[in-house]
Design a protein around this motif. Structure first.
Motif, mmCIF file in Angstrom:
data_model
loop_
_atom_site.group_PDB
_atom_site.id
_atom_site.type_symbol
_atom_site.label_atom_id
_atom_site.label_comp_id
_atom_site.label_asym_id
_atom_site.label_seq_id
_atom_site.Cartn_x
_atom_site.Cartn_y
_atom_site.Cartn_z
ATOM 1 N N TYR A 6 87.168 -1.001 33.760
ATOM 2 C CA TYR A 6 86.288 -1.758 32.881
ATOM 3 C C TYR A 6 85.053 -0.916 32.547
ATOM 4 C CZ TYR A 6 83.042 -5.423 31.460
ATOM 5 O OH TYR A 6 82.123 -6.172 30.781
ATOM 6 N N ASN A 7 84.732 -0.819 31.273
ATOM 7 C CA ASN A 7 83.545 -0.101 30.802
ATOM 8 C C ASN A 7 83.619 1.420 30.936
ATOM 9 O OD1 ASN A 7 81.604 -1.339 29.365
ATOM 10 N ND2 ASN A 7 80.431 -2.064 31.116
ATOM 11 N N GLU A 19 86.718 -10.644 30.000
ATOM 12 C CA GLU A 19 87.921 -10.003 30.535
ATOM 13 C C GLU A 19 88.645 -10.901 31.530
ATOM 14 O OE1 GLU A 19 89.529 -6.494 33.322
ATOM 15 O OE2 GLU A 19 87.541 -7.295 33.541
ATOM 16 N N PHE A 69 96.624 -8.975 38.509
ATOM 17 C CA PHE A 69 97.341 -7.710 38.716
ATOM 18 C C PHE A 69 98.236 -7.815 39.951
ATOM 19 C CE2 PHE A 69 93.401 -5.655 36.648
ATOM 20 C CZ PHE A 69 93.939 -5.845 35.392
ATOM 21 N N HIS A 127 99.081 -2.739 36.855
ATOM 22 C CA HIS A 127 98.822 -3.580 35.685
ATOM 23 C C HIS A 127 99.831 -3.446 34.559
ATOM 24 C CE1 HIS A 127 96.161 -0.143 34.937
ATOM 25 N NE2 HIS A 127 95.458 -0.509 35.962
ATOM 26 N N TYR A 128 100.911 -2.721 34.774
ATOM 27 C CA TYR A 128 101.977 -2.734 33.773
ATOM 28 C C TYR A 128 103.288 -2.274 34.403
ATOM 29 C CZ TYR A 128 101.394 2.367 33.403
ATOM 30 O OH TYR A 128 101.330 3.692 33.672
ATOM 31 N N GLU A 140 96.303 -1.387 27.611
ATOM 32 C CA GLU A 140 97.247 -2.445 27.964
ATOM 33 C C GLU A 140 97.032 -2.922 29.392
ATOM 34 O OE1 GLU A 140 101.386 -1.455 28.512
ATOM 35 O OE2 GLU A 140 101.882 -3.566 28.737
ATOM 36 N N ALA A 141 97.074 -4.228 29.561
ATOM 37 C CA ALA A 141 97.130 -4.806 30.903
ATOM 38 C C ALA A 141 98.073 -5.987 30.847
ATOM 39 C CB ALA A 141 95.756 -5.260 31.358
ATOM 40 N N SER A 201 85.971 1.044 27.508
ATOM 41 C CA SER A 201 87.095 0.116 27.632
ATOM 42 C C SER A 201 86.617 -1.294 27.960
ATOM 43 C CB SER A 201 88.052 0.581 28.726
ATOM 44 O OG SER A 201 89.120 -0.339 28.805
ATOM 45 N N PRO A 202 87.090 -2.301 27.198
ATOM 46 C CA PRO A 202 86.671 -3.677 27.477
ATOM 47 C C PRO A 202 87.434 -4.305 28.641
ATOM 48 C CG PRO A 202 88.066 -3.619 25.545
ATOM 49 C CD PRO A 202 87.925 -2.195 26.009
ATOM 50 N N ILE A 203 88.531 -3.672 29.059
ATOM 51 C CA ILE A 203 89.338 -4.261 30.145
ATOM 52 C C ILE A 203 89.839 -3.160 31.083
ATOM 53 C CG2 ILE A 203 90.157 -6.277 28.830
ATOM 54 C CD1 ILE A 203 92.835 -4.761 28.430
ATOM 55 N N VAL A 204 90.284 -3.587 32.256
ATOM 56 C CA VAL A 204 91.010 -2.691 33.160
ATOM 57 C C VAL A 204 92.435 -2.598 32.627
ATOM 58 C CG1 VAL A 204 91.863 -2.396 35.517
ATOM 59 C CG2 VAL A 204 89.641 -3.466 35.126
ATOM 60 N N GLY A 205 92.985 -1.410 32.532
ATOM 61 C CA GLY A 205 94.346 -1.319 32.026
ATOM 62 C C GLY A 205 94.804 0.117 31.904
ATOM 63 N N THR A 206 95.784 0.326 31.025
ATOM 64 C CA THR A 206 96.327 1.665 30.803
ATOM 65 C C THR A 206 96.015 2.082 29.366
ATOM 66 O OG1 THR A 206 98.080 1.142 32.344
ATOM 67 C CG2 THR A 206 98.412 3.063 30.969
ATOM 68 N N ASN A 249 82.931 -2.603 23.233
ATOM 69 C CA ASN A 249 83.627 -2.957 24.472
ATOM 70 C C ASN A 249 83.766 -4.462 24.645
ATOM 71 O OD1 ASN A 249 80.971 -3.368 24.864
ATOM 72 N ND2 ASN A 249 80.942 -2.674 26.993
ATOM 73 N N LYS A 250 83.857 -5.196 23.534
ATOM 74 C CA LYS A 250 84.033 -6.649 23.625
ATOM 75 C C LYS A 250 85.289 -7.086 22.892
ATOM 76 C CE LYS A 250 79.512 -8.554 24.474
ATOM 77 N NZ LYS A 250 78.509 -7.523 24.197
ATOM 78 N N PRO A 295 95.419 5.174 33.818
ATOM 79 C CA PRO A 295 94.645 3.945 34.032
ATOM 80 C C PRO A 295 93.167 4.121 33.702
ATOM 81 C CG PRO A 295 95.615 4.746 36.101
ATOM 82 C CD PRO A 295 95.910 5.762 35.057
#
Lengths: 141, 255
Positions: free
Chosen positions: A132-133, B82, B235, B248-249, A103-104, A69-74, B135-136, A129
């Motif tokens: 990152y990574n 990010e 967040f 986050h959502y 999604e974030a 995952s490239p971002i923190v999210g769902t 992952n980018k 959730p």
């Protein structure tokens, strides 16, 4: 210091920096500094493990590629709650195939495969959730 | 009709909007910007008078009368770490809020994460879509919808919509508003890169829900607690009893 001790070889690692000091019976102490990503801490005279012999768990199976995952999210496997998932275990993918959405905060990030192969494992449950990574998919290449 | 010349005179940017595409009708400005290889220049802006598949989060739709409002997307391709992406996300709503306040002296508030409100009614919404390889994050399309000259909003909505015309009591220039938003947005993108805490602080100052008791609804789950603050990623920090949680959502509203 190495000369005077019973220790013949010694290696220590901090972050990416790995220092190995060894003493052979009739040679001067040698210092080699090698970049490495393994965690190795040895302070005894046990046989020294060289970097080539250490493999991180994730590369133990050389034909498996991780999508992270490239971002923190769902993590979502489908574009909408009632839609079909982008990808299933067994799906063949190629670079550009959409695998999932993370999604974030109303940022919908579509994650594409960067290799060709077959999805062998989906590592995260839908709508949970992710960090990152964090690994999301395993693709057999 | 959108007067591109009038827009261009007011545009004071280095790269955002320098490649400007105008079209009558399109599926979704975000989708086209992300997927059409012809529109690859960093900062490209795609404005559509009408979106056939304008949307919000998940399966929600964004409805907007043709020719009266602004529905557009901005393409960003550089420096998409990010951290910056999340700050740019909140910062986009800030750029719209500042533009509306500067031009029409309306009191504009923000609702987490990126809704723009006037008198507690929604005047603009933002949906960001991005593409990642491995992952980018490689491309980011910031989709912005602003209700400008639409006179009324029949139907049922989660948050009551409004338009600048309804609040300002006059028809306004869409060209001038778009250039003001893009000028602010480019400045904000630079600040998000060099001094992200400034963007987050400006966002905090416009969010009147911080410090209030809120509920967050997502699907059939509801969380309640105190909206304590936002963190360095934007967040939401929710405090319930002695536990804090990072959100986050979800849809936030006052309890």
């Amino acid at each position: 210091m190495v000369e005077q001790s019973e220790i013949t070889e010694f290696s220590v690692q901090e972050g990416d920096l790995k220092v190995k000091i060894s003493k052979n019976s009739h040679q001067a102490a040698q210092v080699s500094i090698q970049p490495g990503s393994e965690i190795v801490r040895q302070t005894t005279a046990l046989p020294v493990v060289t970097p080539a012999e250490i493999k991180p768990a994730e590369t133990a199976q050389t034909n498996l590629h991780e999508i992270k995952s490239p971002i923190v999210g769902t993590f979502y496997r489908a574009p909408a709650p009632d839609a079909d998932p982008y990808a299933q275990v067994g799906s063949m993918v190629s670079p550009g195939t959409v695998l999932c959405i993370v999604e974030a905060m109303k940022l919908m990030n579509e994650i594409e495969a960067d290799v060709s192969g077959k999805i062998v494992k989906i590592l995260v449950e839908n709508a949970t959730p992710v960090e990152y990574n964090q690994p999301l998919f395993l693709i057999e290449t | 009709m959108f007067n591109i010349e009038e827009f261009d005179i007011k545009l004071d940017t280095e790269f955002i909007g320098r490649n400007f595409i105008y079209c009558d009708e399109i599926d979704s400005t975000n989708t086209v910007l992300l997927n059409n290889k012809d529109f690859s220049q960093n900062g490209t802006v795609l404005l559509a008078e009408y979106q056939l598949k304008g949307r919000g989060r998940k399966d929600r739709v964004w409805i907007s009368n043709a020719g009266q409002n602004l529905t557009f997307s901005v393409l960003l391709k550089h420096d998409l770490k990010e951290y910056n992406v999340n700050v740019i996300n909140l910062g986009a709503s800030l750029s719209v809020a500042q533009a509306i306040e500067n031009l029409y002296q309306l009191n504009v508030e923000l609702k987490w994460p990126n809704d723009v409100l006037v008198n507690k009614k929604k005047i603009a919404g933002i949906l960001i879509e991005s593409t990642s390889k491995a992952n980018k994050i490689s491309k980011l399309a910031i989709g912005i919808g602003i209700n400008v000259n639409q006179p009324n909003f029949p139907g049922k909505f989660e948050i009551q919509p409004t338009s600048i015309r309804r609040e300002f009591k006059e028809l306004v220039s869409r060209e001038k508003l778009l250039s003001e938003v893009l000028n602010n947005f480019e400045t904000m993108v630079d600040i998000a890169h060099d001094e992200p805490t400034k963007v987050l602080n400006d966002w905090r100052n416009r969010c009147k829900m911080i410090g209030e008791k809120i509920k967050i609804i997502e699907d059939d789950k509801m969380r309640t607690g105190l909206f304590e603050d936002i963190d360095e990623n934007g967040f939401l920090i929710l405090k319930a009893g002695d536990k804090t949680e990072k959100i986050h959502y979800g849809d936030v509203s006052l309890r």
